[in-house]
Design a protein around this motif. Structure first.
Motif, PDB file in Angstrom:
ATOM      1  N   ILE A  16       0.913  -1.195  -0.189  1.00 48.21           N
ATOM      2  CA  ILE A  16      -0.103   0.083  -0.024  1.00 48.21           C
ATOM      3  C   ILE A  16       1.029   1.296   0.011  1.00 48.21           C
ATOM      4  O   ILE A  16       1.820   1.376   0.820  1.00 48.21           O
ATOM      5  CB  ILE A  16      -0.825   0.061   1.192  1.00 48.21           C
ATOM      6  CG1 ILE A  16      -1.805  -1.481   1.231  1.00 48.21           C
ATOM      7  CG2 ILE A  16      -1.859   1.281   1.351  1.00 48.21           C
ATOM      8  CD1 ILE A  16      -2.628  -1.196   2.524  1.00 48.21           C
ATOM      9  N   ALA A  17       0.756   1.989  -0.995  1.00 49.24           N
ATOM     10  CA  ALA A  17       1.570   3.197  -1.034  1.00 49.24           C
ATOM     11  C   ALA A  17       0.359   4.370  -1.256  1.00 49.24           C
ATOM     12  O   ALA A  17      -0.582   4.418  -1.779  1.00 49.24           O
ATOM     13  CB  ALA A  17       2.302   3.327  -2.331  1.00 49.24           C
ATOM     14  N   GLY A  18       0.879   5.445  -0.395  1.00 49.88           N
ATOM     15  CA  GLY A  18      -0.061   6.840  -0.355  1.00 49.88           C
ATOM     16  C   GLY A  18       0.725   8.074  -0.884  1.00 49.88           C
ATOM     17  O   GLY A  18       2.007   8.130  -0.593  1.00 49.88           O
ATOM     18  N   ARG A  19       0.166   9.122  -1.312  1.00 49.44           N
ATOM     19  CA  ARG A  19       0.619  10.424  -1.650  1.00 49.44           C
ATOM     20  C   ARG A  19      -0.169  11.444  -1.363  1.00 49.44           C
ATOM     21  O   ARG A  19      -1.410  11.411  -1.288  1.00 49.44           O
ATOM     22  CB  ARG A  19       1.137  10.465  -3.148  1.00 49.44           C
ATOM     23  CG  ARG A  19      -0.085  10.113  -4.032  1.00 49.44           C
ATOM     24  CD  ARG A  19       0.543  10.222  -5.591  1.00 49.44           C
ATOM     25  NE  ARG A  19      -0.525  10.145  -6.588  1.00 49.44           N
ATOM     26  CZ  ARG A  19      -1.290  10.832  -6.944  1.00 49.44           C
ATOM     27  NH1 ARG A  19      -1.212  12.091  -6.358  1.00 49.44           N
ATOM     28  NH2 ARG A  19      -2.121  10.359  -7.807  1.00 49.44           N
ATOM     29  N   ALA A  20       0.454  12.580  -1.000  1.00 49.62           N
ATOM     30  CA  ALA A  20      -0.240  13.919  -0.771  1.00 49.62           C
ATOM     31  C   ALA A  20       0.583  14.955  -0.909  1.00 49.62           C
ATOM     32  O   ALA A  20       1.626  15.174  -0.668  1.00 49.62           O
ATOM     33  CB  ALA A  20      -0.294  13.874   0.979  1.00 49.62           C
ATOM     34  N   GLY A  21       0.229  15.589  -2.358  1.00 54.11           N
ATOM     35  CA  GLY A  21       0.980  16.480  -2.786  1.00 54.11           C
ATOM     36  C   GLY A  21       2.404  16.098  -3.455  1.00 54.11           C
ATOM     37  O   GLY A  21       2.301  14.877  -4.238  1.00 54.11           O
ATOM     38  N   THR A  22       3.482  16.605  -3.156  1.00 50.45           N
ATOM     39  CA  THR A  22       4.840  15.848  -3.606  1.00 50.45           C
ATOM     40  C   THR A  22       5.160  15.060  -2.671  1.00 50.45           C
ATOM     41  O   THR A  22       6.562  14.714  -2.741  1.00 50.45           O
ATOM     42  CB  THR A  22       5.705  17.158  -3.767  1.00 50.45           C
ATOM     43  OG1 THR A  22       5.983  17.996  -2.509  1.00 50.45           O
ATOM     44  CG2 THR A  22       5.295  17.988  -4.913  1.00 50.45           C
ATOM     45  N   HIS A  23       4.621  14.531  -1.508  1.00 55.87           N
ATOM     46  CA  HIS A  23       5.143  13.719  -0.547  1.00 55.87           C
ATOM     47  C   HIS A  23       4.390  12.444  -0.771  1.00 55.87           C
ATOM     48  O   HIS A  23       3.021  12.231  -0.948  1.00 55.87           O
ATOM     49  CB  HIS A  23       4.958  14.090   0.693  1.00 55.87           C
ATOM     50  CG  HIS A  23       5.576  15.233   1.221  1.00 55.87           C
ATOM     51  ND1 HIS A  23       6.881  15.777   1.264  1.00 55.87           N
ATOM     52  CD2 HIS A  23       4.891  16.858   1.080  1.00 55.87           C
ATOM     53  CE1 HIS A  23       7.052  16.761   1.568  1.00 55.87           C
ATOM     54  NE2 HIS A  23       6.095  17.726   1.556  1.00 55.87           N
TER      55      HIS A  23
END
Length: 232
Positions: free
Chosen positions: A154-161
């Motif tokens: 499971i991978a997540g992203r928020a903006g450039t992070h």
């Protein structure tokens, strides 16, 4: 008990049962600004009112832990923190991956239980929380001729992070490149969406995970993370 989001003076904390323990709460806070003493105090008051007897935090940086230490929390687990930055080599794609199906979540949890000791295994509630922890999420699995659903990530992203939040490979198929495949898939997805830095953490004694992440271009950061806890 269900997970709740508590708002306090422009910031927030999310609280809910910790991995199958209905009397132990997990508290996670916004990564945008460190928790304040007032926020931590408010959360402790609410948790006592809800009937919890103890609380643990998510993984915190030294700066993010200050208000918790002041409130009587102590270290329960130390973790390595690793980063993969824009420009670092991407591991080559390996085995094909596919999207995890909702019907496969029990199999994912069974695999997780094979790969992690208590209390670090996740339950169905923790899995749901992980899948909504970031604005965008990628939940992939990989199969093997010998093992159905041989690994998941499971991978997540928020903006450039970006965040590699969970990864597990069945013990029967270690050393076949499945872990590297899942990491490569997650990092490729991050790169396509403009992520500049992807973070992952792992326990200090998990040498196999460290070798995998470093082989995939992650580097250890000088300051790690800690999980904290206290009784109520």
């Amino acid at each position: 008990m269900s997970t709740q989001t508590l708002h306090w003076r422009g910031t927030w904390a999310r609280v809910g049962p910790w991995r199958g323990h209905d009397d132990v709460a997990l508290i996670t806070v916004s990564t945008d600004t460190p928790a304040t003493p007032d926020l931590v105090g408010y959360c402790l008051t609410r948790l006592r009112a809800l009937g919890y007897r103890a609380v643990v935090t998510g993984a915190l940086s030294p700066a993010g832990a200050l208000a918790f230490v002041d409130a009587g929390f102590t270290v329960r687990e130390r973790l390595h923190l690793l980063a993969h930055d824009t420009g670092a080599p991407l591991p080559p794609p390996g085995h094909p991956t596919r999207r995890a199906r909702r019907s496969e979540q029990p199999a994912v949890l069974a695999l997780d239980a094979l790969c992690f000791e208590p209390p670090w295994r996740i339950d169905s509630r923790a899995l749901r929380d992980t899948l909504v922890a970031t604005p965008a999420v990628r939940f992939r699995v990989v199969d093997d001729p010998d093992v159905y659903l041989a690994g998941y990530a499971i991978a997540g992203r928020a903006g450039t992070h970006g965040y590699l939040q969970r990864l597990a490979v069945h013990p029967a198929v270690h050393r076949r490149g499945l872990g590297r495949t899942l990491v490569a898939d997650a990092l490729g997805w991050m790169a396509r969406h403009g992520v500049e830095r992807t973070l992952v953490n792992t326990q200090l004694h998990n040498d196999a995970a460290l070798r995998l992440y470093e082989a995939c271009g992650f580097r250890r950061l000088p300051v790690g993370l800690c999980v904290f806890g206290r009784s109520l």
